[in-house]
Write an enzyme that holds these catalytic residues in place. Structure first.
Site, PDB file in Angstrom:
ATOM      1  N   ASP A 214     -29.998 -46.006  68.175  1.00 35.55           N
ATOM      2  CA  ASP A 214     -31.321 -46.618  68.167  1.00 35.55           C
ATOM      3  C   ASP A 214     -31.280 -47.729  67.125  1.00 35.55           C
ATOM      4  O   ASP A 214     -30.485 -47.694  66.194  1.00 35.55           O
ATOM      5  CB  ASP A 214     -32.370 -45.559  67.797  1.00 35.55           C
ATOM      6  CG  ASP A 214     -33.793 -46.061  67.999  1.00 35.55           C
ATOM      7  OD1 ASP A 214     -33.965 -47.253  68.287  1.00 35.55           O
ATOM      8  OD2 ASP A 214     -34.722 -45.259  67.840  1.00 35.55           O
TER       9      ASP A 214
ATOM     10  N   ASN B 109      14.113 -24.334  57.080  1.00 36.42           N
ATOM     11  CA  ASN B 109      12.748 -24.519  57.591  1.00 36.42           C
ATOM     12  C   ASN B 109      11.735 -24.570  56.461  1.00 36.42           C
ATOM     13  O   ASN B 109      10.830 -25.416  56.450  1.00 36.42           O
ATOM     14  CB  ASN B 109      12.379 -23.376  58.544  1.00 36.42           C
ATOM     15  CG  ASN B 109      13.240 -23.346  59.788  1.00 36.42           C
ATOM     16  OD1 ASN B 109      13.818 -24.352  60.168  1.00 36.42           O
ATOM     17  ND2 ASN B 109      13.349 -22.179  60.401  1.00 36.42           N
TER      18      ASN B 109
ATOM     19  N   ASP C 168       9.654 -27.969  55.432  1.00 38.66           N
ATOM     20  CA  ASP C 168       8.202 -27.927  55.660  1.00 38.66           C
ATOM     21  C   ASP C 168       7.416 -28.461  54.460  1.00 38.66           C
ATOM     22  O   ASP C 168       6.285 -28.941  54.617  1.00 38.66           O
ATOM     23  CB  ASP C 168       7.733 -26.483  55.935  1.00 38.66           C
ATOM     24  CG  ASP C 168       8.036 -26.042  57.363  1.00 38.66           C
ATOM     25  OD1 ASP C 168       8.343 -26.924  58.191  1.00 38.66           O
ATOM     26  OD2 ASP C 168       7.969 -24.831  57.634  1.00 38.66           O
TER      27      ASP C 168
ATOM     28  N   ASP D 142     -32.936 -36.082  70.656  1.00 36.96           N
ATOM     29  CA  ASP D 142     -31.570 -36.605  70.638  1.00 36.96           C
ATOM     30  C   ASP D 142     -30.497 -35.527  70.752  1.00 36.96           C
ATOM     31  O   ASP D 142     -29.324 -35.845  70.932  1.00 36.96           O
ATOM     32  CB  ASP D 142     -31.321 -37.412  69.350  1.00 36.96           C
ATOM     33  CG  ASP D 142     -32.018 -38.762  69.364  1.00 36.96           C
ATOM     34  OD1 ASP D 142     -32.192 -39.314  70.465  1.00 36.96           O
ATOM     35  OD2 ASP D 142     -32.395 -39.261  68.294  1.00 36.96           O
TER      36      ASP D 142
END
Length: 843
Positions: free
Chosen positions: A332, A687, A691, A598
Site C-alpha cells: 500500500d 569429517n 566440518d 491483509d
C-alpha cells in the site's frame, strides 16, 4: 478451583453470564494479577505448540536422528562387545564431539531467534486488578476478561459479556470467509459450534465492532486447539525448501549407492567384514548432507540476527531465502511511500465553499467512534477542538470494509442525529439530499455530476477525500442498524493530505537497482494512486482498478500484472488474486501489509512483511516484521537476506563438490588398494575436522556481486558444479594414491597418515576458493572462517605426532612425504582456481 472450572465450563454458551463468571471465579472487572499468575502456572502457556519439544534434550537428541549415524553407533557398540573396545570408544567419542558442536551452534541460533520474536509478539488487552493491561496472548488464562476491537486476535475461546456491531472472520476455524455476526445471548445446550453466536473462538479475529468477553478455554482445550493438526493453515513450502529437500534426496541416493558398492567390493576382496562395514558407514557419514539442516538453520539464524540490527525481525527463518530472491514487492502507499501522517487540508461543500459545519460534524463522529484507532480520525481530532458540550453518544456502527462507512448516533439539543462519514461513492449511495453552506437543501441527483467532478479533480491533485453526511430522527431512537444509513443529507468532503516521504524516490531507485520492482496495491482511487506514484518517481504508471480486475480472467491477469505499476480501488479479496497472478508469472513476491484485511494476502505471498504497529492479525500472519516503517530498512533487510542465501549456497557447493569427488575416490581405492585407505575412526576424524570451517560459514563475508540481484537455488547449476569440481577433487585423490603407492612406496600406516593430512588440508583450503566466484586473492574470507581454517590445518599436522596418534592408527611422516602433500595440495588449489574462472564464464 481448576477441577470445578473444567467440570462446568463445557456448556458455557448455554449458561447465563453471571453463572459462568461464578464458575470461572471471575467477574466483569477481571482477575487479579496474583490469581492470573497462579492460573498460568497451573494451565501453562496459552499456545498450541508447547515449547518442551524444542528443549535442550530434544535438540541434542536431534543431532543423532540420522539413520546412518544410528547404524554407525550400533556398529561401534557391536565392535566394542567383540573386544575392539579402543576403536569403538574412539568412534563414539568423535560422533559425540561432532554432535555436541552442532548442538551448541543450533541452540545458540534458536535462543537468538526466540529473543528476536519476543520483540514482535502479539498482545491482547485484558482487565487485571480492575485496570486495562496489554499482555502477550501466551499469558492469557481462563477467567481473564478481554477487550477486543477491529484487528484484534481472539486470545482463547470466550463468552461475550458485551458486543457492539461485532463481526468476526472465522475462516481459520470454519473455512467460511463471510464475516460472522456475534451478539450477547443465551443459547440452547445442544447448539453446535457454527451457531454459537455468543462465543468467540481462538484463531479467529475481529473485523469490526468492539467486544468484552471472558476467556473460558485456552491452548489445546479450545475448539481450534482440538483440531489444529487438521485445520492449521501452514505456510506453503518455499521454493528453497523444496529444492533443498530434492537436493538432499539426491545426495542420499548417491550415498546409499556408494556405501553398498564399497562394502560389496571390500567383502569380495576378503577384507575384514566389521572393518569394511564400519568403513562404509564412516564414508556415508562424510558423504551424507547430515550437517545441511544444521548449517542452514545456523546460517539463517545468524542472518536473522544481522537483519535485526537493520530493524528487520524474522519470524519464519525459511522466509529469509525468499526475501533474498524476491524480485517484486507489493505494498500500500500509506506509510510506505507516504509519510503516514495524514492531515486535514480543508473542508468543502458541493459548491466548493469551506464550511465549518462539515468539520464540526466530522469531529463529533471521530471523537465518539470506538471501533479501532485509525489515522483519519486522528487527523480530524488533532485539526481542531470545536465545542461539543451537551452532545452525548448513544451507539455506533463501526467501520467495515464492505460498507466503507462509520456511523455514530448522538443526542444533542435538536434530538437524535446520525452522523456518517466514509468513502465518497459509498456515501453518495446513501444520500438523497445535499446541504450548502447556508443550510439550503437540494436533491442529490441534481448535483451528482458536479460532486463526482469535484471528487475526481481533488483526487487527481493527490487529496484523499472523505465524505460526511447526517440524518435527524424524531423521538428517542436508541438502536441503530445498517438500514438506518439511508436518505441522509450530504454535507461535504474532507480533503486529507499524506505527502510522499522525502527519500521515497531515492529508496525506490535503490530497490530497482537491487532488481526489486514495487507495485502499489491500494484501496485509494486510481487518481490518487497515480498522483503519488508520479511523486515518487514512477513515470507514466500503468494502472488497473478494482472494477477492471473484477472483469479480468485469471490468465489475462497473469499477463498484465507484471506490467502494471498500480492496482487501485482494490477490494481486500482482490489482493490475493494479484499476488497469485504475479507468482504464476514466475516472480518471487513480497507483500507489505498492516491492516485487518491483509492477513490472507500475507499468507499467499512468498514473503509476508508487516510492521510492528500493525493489526494483530497482520503481524501474526507475517514472516517478517519491520521495526521501522520505511522501505530503506526493507532494502537493508533484502541485502542481508541475500548475504544469508549466498552463504548457504557456499556450503552446498562445498558439500556437493567434495562428496561427488569422494564417491569416485572411495570406490576406486577399494578396488586398487589391498587395505582400507583409512580406518573408520580416521574417516570420522576427517569429517569432524573438515566440518569445523564449514560451521563458521554463516559469519563469512559476502562478495558485493552476490547481493546485488535476486538469486534462486538452481539445482541444474549445482549439478554442473558438483560434477566439474568433484572430478577435479577425485583426480587429485588418485594422484595422491599414485604418489604414495608408486613414488614413495609408503607402507600402510604412512599411507593412511599422509592421506589423512592431505584430505584435511586440501578440504580446508579449497573452501577458500569455492566460497567465491572471484579470485581467491581478491575476495577475503570472514575472520572466523579464516581462523577455523588455520586451526584445522594446524591440527592436521599435529595429530600424527601427538600422543593420540597410536590410538588413531597414525605415524610420523618423513619430510619428503610432507613436501609431496604440499605440492599436491598447491596443484589442486591452482587447478581449482583456474577451473572456477572458466566455469563461471561458461555456465
Amino acid at each position: 478451583m481448576k477441577e470445578d472450572i473444567l467440570n462446568n465450563e463445557n456448556k458455557y454458551w448455554h449458561l447465563s453470564e453471571k453463572e459462568l463468571l461464578f464458575q470461572l471465579k471471575s467477574n466483569e472487572q477481571g482477575l487479579t494479577e496474583t490469581d492470573a499468575g497462579k492460573r498460568l502456572m497451573e494451565s501453562g502457556p496459552n499456545r498450541l505448540q508447547q515449547a518442551g519439544k524444542t528443549g535442550r534434550f530434544f535438540l541434542f537428541a536431534k543431532q543423532f536422528n540420522s539413520p546412518i549415524s544410528l547404524i554407525l553407533i550400533g556398529a561401534a557398540l557391536l565392535s566394542f562387545f567383540l573386544n575392539d573396545r579402543t576403536n569403538a570408544l574412539i568412534i563414539l567419542s568423535i560422533i559425540f564431539i561432532s554432535a555436541t558442536l552442532s548442538f551448541f551452534q543450533e541452540k545458540g541460533a534458536a535462543d537468538a531467534l526466540n529473543e528476536l520474536i519476543k520483540l514482535v509478539q502479539v498482545t491482547t488487552t485484558v482487565i487485571r486488578n480492575s485496570l486495562e493491561k496489554n499482555v502477550p496472548i501466551e499469558q492469557v488464562v481462563k477467567g481473564d476478561v478481554a477487550l477486543l476491537s477491529a484487528g484484534d486476535t481472539v486470545p482463547g475461546d470466550c463468552r461475550l459479556l458485551e458486543a457492539n456491531n461485532l463481526f468476526l472472520n472465522e475462516a481459520a476455524l470454519t473455512g467460511e470467509t463471510f464475516p460472522s455476526e456475534k451478539k450477547c445471548c443465551e443459547l440452547p445446550e445442544k447448539t453446535a459450534v457454527p451457531g454459537r453466536v455468543n462465543c468467540l473462538f481462538m484463531g479467529t479475529h475481529v473485523i469490526s465492532g468492539t467486544a468484552k468477553a471472558v476467556v473460558v478455554k485456552t491452548a489445546k482445550e479450545t475448539e481450534f486447539g482440538k483440531i489444529s493438526q487438521h485445520l492449521r493453515k501452514l505456510k506453503p513450502e518455499t521454493e528453497f525448501e523444496k529444492e533443498i529437500k530434492h537436493f538432499g534426496y539426491l545426495l542420499m541416493e548417491l550415498t546409499v549407492l556408494l556405501v553398498v558398492l564399497v562394502f560389496v567390493i571390500n567383502i569380495s576382496l576378503h577384507k575384514p567384514i566389521i572393518d569394511s562395514f564400519l568403513f562404509s558407514l564412516a564414508i556415508a557419514v562424510g558423504l551424507t548432507p547430515q550437517l545441511l539442516p544444521a548449517i542452514i538453520s545456523i546460517n539463517l539464524s545468524k542472518g536473522a540476527s544481522r537483519m535485526a540490527k537493520q530493524k528487520v525481525i524474522v519470524k519464519r527463518l525459511s522466509a529469509i531465502e525468499n526475501f533474498g530472491s524476491m524480485d517484486v514487492l507489493c505494498s500500500d502507499k500509506t506509510g510506505t511511500l507516504t509519510q503516514g501522517k495524514i492531515a486535514l487540508h480543508k473542508t468543502i461543500d458541493f459548491d466548493g465553499n469551506d464550511n465549518e459545519k462539515i468539520f464540526e460534524t466530522a469531529y463529533i463522529n471521530a471523537v465518539f467512534e470506538s471501533g479501532f484507532t485509525n489515522p483519519i480520525d486522528e487527523a480530524i481530532r488533532s485539526h481542531g477542538k470545536p465545542d461539543i458540550t451537551g452532545i452525548k453518544k448513544i451507539t455506533e456502527i463501526p467501520y467495515d470494509f464492505l460498507r466503507k462507512r462509520l456511523s455514530v448516533l448522538v443526542n444533542n439539543a435538536n434530538g437524535n442525529m446520525l452522523i456518517t462519514k466514509g468513502a465518497f461513492h459509498e456515501m453518495l449511495s446513501v444520500c438523497s439530499q445535499a446541504e450548502d453552506c447556508r443550510g439550503n437543501l437540494i436533491g442529490i441527483e441534481d448535483i451528482k455530476e458536479k460532486l463526482v467532478a469535484q471528487f475526481e479533480n481533488h483526487s487527481a491533485e493527490g487529496f484523499r477525500t472523505i465524505s460526511v453526511a447526517y440524518k435527524l430522527f424524531t423521538g428517542k431512537k436508541q438502536e441503530l442498524g445498517k438500514e438506518d444509513e439511508s436518505d441522509m443529507i450530504f454535507l461535504g468532503m474532507l480533503l486529507l493530505t499524506d505527502p510522499p516521504k522525502h527519500d521515497a524516490a531515492a529508496t525506490l531507485k535503490r530497490l530497482r537497482d537491487m532488481g526489486v520492482s514495487l507495485k502499489i496495491i491500494t484501496g485509494d482511487n486510481p487518481l490518487i494512486a497515480a498522483y503519488v506514484s508520479k511523486q515518487v518517481g514512477i513515470d507514466n504508471p500503468v494502472v488497473i482498478d478494482g472494477d477492471e480486475l473484477r472483469e479480468m480472467s485469471s490468465d489475462a491477469l497473469v499477463q498484465r500484472a507484471p506490467q502494471t505499476n498500480v492496482f487501485a480501488s482494490v477490494e481486500p479479496n482482490q489482493k490475493e488474486r494479484i499476488l497469485a497472478a504475479l507468482k504464476r508469472a514466475g516472480h518471487v513476491v513480497g507483500f507489505i501489509g498492516d491492516g485487518i484485511n491483509d492477513a490472507p494476502a500475507l499468507h499467499v505471498s512468498d514473503v509476508g512483511i508487516s510492521v510492528n504497529g500493525a493489526a494483530d492479525v497482520a503481524k501474526d500472519a507475517a514472516d517478517i516484521v519491520l521495526l521501522a516503517d520505511n522501505l530503506d530498512v526493507l532494502g537493508n533487510g533484502i541485502e542481508e537476506g541475500r548475504k544469508t542465501f549466498a552463504n548457504t549456497m557456499k556450503y552446498i557447493f562445498m558439500a556437493t563438490s567434495a562428496n561427488f569427488g569422494n564417491m569416485f575416490s572411495m570406490a576406486g581405492s577399494s578396488l586398487l588398494l589391498p587395505f582400507l585407505p583409512l580406518l573408520p575412526k580416521q574417516v570420522l576424524l576427517v569429517n569432524l575436522l573438515t566440518d569445523m570451517p564449514e560451521m563458521t560459514i554463516a559469519t563469512d563475508d559476502v562478495d558485493k556481486n552476490m547481493a546485488e540481484k535476486p538469486s534462486k537455488m538452481n539445482i541444474g547449476f549445482i549439478k554442473k558444479f558438483m560434477i566439474v569440481f568433484g572430478i577435479i577433487s577425485s583426480l587429485f585423490d588418485y594422484v595422491t594414491f599414485a604418489v604414495l603407492l608408486y613414488v614413495v612406496n609408503a607402507p600402510q600406516q604412512e599411507f593412511r597418515t599422509a592421506w589423512f593430512v592431505e584430505s584435511v588440508v586440501s578440504a580446508a583450503l579449497i573452501v577458500l576458493i569455492i566460497r567465491t566466484s572471484q579470485s581467491v586473492f581478491k575476495s577475503k574470507p570472514g575472520k572466523y572462517l579464516a581462523i577455523a581454517t588455520f586451526l584445522v590445518i594446524v591440527l592436521a599436522f599435529i595429530i600424527p605426532v601427538s600422543p593420540i596418534a597410536p590410538l588413531m592408527g597414525f605415524t610420523k611422516l618423513p619430510m619428503n612425504l610432507y613436501l609431496w602433500v604440499a605440492a599436491i595440495v598447491l596443484a589442486y588449489m591452482a587447478l581449482t582456481e583456474t577451473a572456477k574462472r572458466v566455469f563461471y564464464k561458461l555456465v
